[in-house]
Design a protein around this motif. Structure first.
Motif, short mmCIF file in Angstrom:
data_model
loop_
_atom_site.label_atom_id
_atom_site.label_comp_id
_atom_site.label_asym_id
_atom_site.label_seq_id
_atom_site.Cartn_x
_atom_site.Cartn_y
_atom_site.Cartn_z
N ALA A 73 0.85 -1.20 0.00
CA ALA A 73 0.00 0.00 0.00
C ALA A 73 0.88 1.24 0.00
N ASN A 74 0.35 2.28 -0.58
CA ASN A 74 0.93 3.62 -0.48
C ASN A 74 -0.06 4.46 0.30
N GLY A 75 0.45 5.45 1.00
CA GLY A 75 -0.45 6.30 1.77
C GLY A 75 0.27 7.39 2.52
N ARG B 61 -3.33 6.37 6.44
CA ARG B 61 -4.44 6.36 5.49
C ARG B 61 -3.86 5.98 4.14
N THR B 62 -4.37 4.86 3.59
CA THR B 62 -3.87 4.38 2.31
C THR B 62 -4.49 5.18 1.18
N ASP B 63 -3.84 5.15 0.03
CA ASP B 63 -4.38 5.82 -1.15
C ASP B 63 -5.72 5.22 -1.55
N GLY B 64 -5.96 3.96 -1.17
CA GLY B 64 -7.23 3.31 -1.45
C GLY B 64 -8.34 3.70 -0.48
N GLY B 65 -8.03 4.54 0.52
CA GLY B 65 -9.04 5.04 1.43
C GLY B 65 -9.14 4.30 2.75
N ARG B 66 -8.34 3.28 2.96
CA ARG B 66 -8.39 2.53 4.22
C ARG B 66 -7.64 3.30 5.31
N TRP C 158 -2.78 -7.48 6.16
CA TRP C 158 -2.04 -8.20 5.11
C TRP C 158 -1.52 -9.57 5.53
#
Length: 78
Positions: free
Chosen positions: A14-16, A33-38, A66
């Motif tokens: 993940a990136n964030g 906060r991940t770029d995917g919104g998590r 993960w």
């Protein structure tokens, strides 16, 4: 701070962004906060600013999400 969660094999999981979140009682929490919104909640930051317990709690969240305990958090400050 911009960051990437990286597996032992070098895969970016993940990136964030690492961020401080103020709780209702005023205490600070270390989150990612991940770029995917998590939103992954870490632990509370000590009164003296020590982030050891907060980061350990965040890494436990990485394991929950993960299923890996041997991950690296690569932080980039821009």
């Amino acid at each position: 701070m911009r960051c990437a969660v990286i597996s032992r094999a070098g895969q970016v999981l993940a990136n964030g962004y690492l961020m401080l979140h103020r709780e209702e009682d005023g205490e600070l929490r270390l989150d990612l906060r991940t770029d995917g919104g998590r939103l992954l909640q870490g632990g509370l930051i000590g009164d003296d600013g020590d982030m050891t317990a907060a980061s350990q709690a965040l890494f436990r969240q990485f394991f929950e999400v993960w299923g890996m305990s041997d991950v690296t958090l690569n932080v980039t400050i821009r």
